[in-house]
Design a protein around this motif. Structure first.
Motif, PDB file in Angstrom:
ATOM      1  N   ARG A  51       0.838  -1.197   0.000  1.00 35.86           N
ATOM      2  CA  ARG A  51       0.000   0.000   0.000  1.00 35.86           C
ATOM      3  C   ARG A  51       0.873   1.246   0.000  1.00 35.86           C
ATOM      4  N   ASP A  62      -1.072   5.510   6.040  1.00 31.65           N
ATOM      5  CA  ASP A  62      -1.148   4.446   5.051  1.00 31.65           C
ATOM      6  C   ASP A  62      -2.460   4.534   4.278  1.00 31.65           C
ATOM      7  N   GLY A  63      -2.436   3.985   3.071  1.00 31.31           N
ATOM      8  CA  GLY A  63      -3.657   3.847   2.290  1.00 31.31           C
ATOM      9  C   GLY A  63      -4.327   5.164   1.959  1.00 31.31           C
ATOM     10  N   TYR A  97     -10.167   0.698  -1.064  1.00 33.50           N
ATOM     11  CA  TYR A  97      -8.704   0.659  -1.206  1.00 33.50           C
ATOM     12  C   TYR A  97      -8.125  -0.563  -0.492  1.00 33.50           C
ATOM     13  N   ASP A  98      -8.528  -0.770   0.761  1.00 36.50           N
ATOM     14  CA  ASP A  98      -7.951  -1.847   1.570  1.00 36.50           C
ATOM     15  C   ASP A  98      -8.306  -3.251   1.090  1.00 36.50           C
ATOM     16  N   ALA A 102      -5.749  -2.100  -3.270  1.00 31.56           N
ATOM     17  CA  ALA A 102      -4.425  -2.468  -2.755  1.00 31.56           C
ATOM     18  C   ALA A 102      -4.136  -3.963  -2.919  1.00 31.56           C
TER      19      ALA A 102
END
Length: 122
Positions: A51, A62-63, A97-98, A102
Motif C-alpha cells: 500500500r 497508510d492507504g 482501497y484496503d 491495494a
C-alpha cells in the motif's frame, strides 16, 4: 511518500505527482521501495509494496489517509482530499482501497516478482 516504484500503475500515478511537485515547488519527497532504507519508516519491502505510505509530522499514514495527505498539498487534488475525508465517503474509500485496489495491485506485484525470478532462472 513511500510507494511501490516497481508497479507500473503506481509509478505512473506517482510520476504525475512528481511533475506537480516540481511545477509548484512543493516540499514532498518520494521514495520507491526499491530505492531506500524502508526500515527507518518501520516498513519491510513487502509492507511497502502492499500500500501507499506517507510520512507526515513524524507519523506514518497508510492507504487512503496517505493519499489524502498528498492530495491536500497538490493543486487540482485538494478537493479529492476533502471528499475522501467526508464521514460517509471515508469508510467506503478505505474499504475499497484496503480490500479491492491495494490487494489487486499487490497481487500484480507478486506476479511480476514470480515472473522475474522465472525469467532470471531460464
Amino acid at each position: 511518500m513511500i510507494y511501490n516504484d516497481t508497479c507500473p500503475i503506481c509509478a505512473r500515478e506517482v510520476a504525475q505527482y512528481k511533475r506537480l511537485t516540481a511545477r509548484h515547488d512543493l516540499d514532498i519527497a518520494y521514495e520507491g521501495l526499491s530505492e531506500g532504507d524502508l526500515e527507518r519508516y518501520g516498513l519491510s519491502e513487502r509492507d511497502a509494496a502492499r500500500r501507499l505510505h506517507v510520512m507526515k509530522d513524524g507519523q506514518r499514514l497508510d492507504g487512503v489517509d496517505a493519499f489524502a495527505a498528498i492530495w491536500e498539498r497538490m493543486p487540482g487534488f485538494r478537493w479529492l482530499a476533502r471528499v475522501v475525508r467526508l464521514p460517509l465517503i471515508a469508510p467506503l474509500a478505505r474499504l475499497l482501497y484496503d480490500h479491492v485496489a491495494a490487494p489487486a495491485l499487490f497481487a500484480l506485484h507478486r506476479r511480476r516478482e514470480r515472473l522475474g525470478k522465472l525469467t532470471r532462472r531460464g
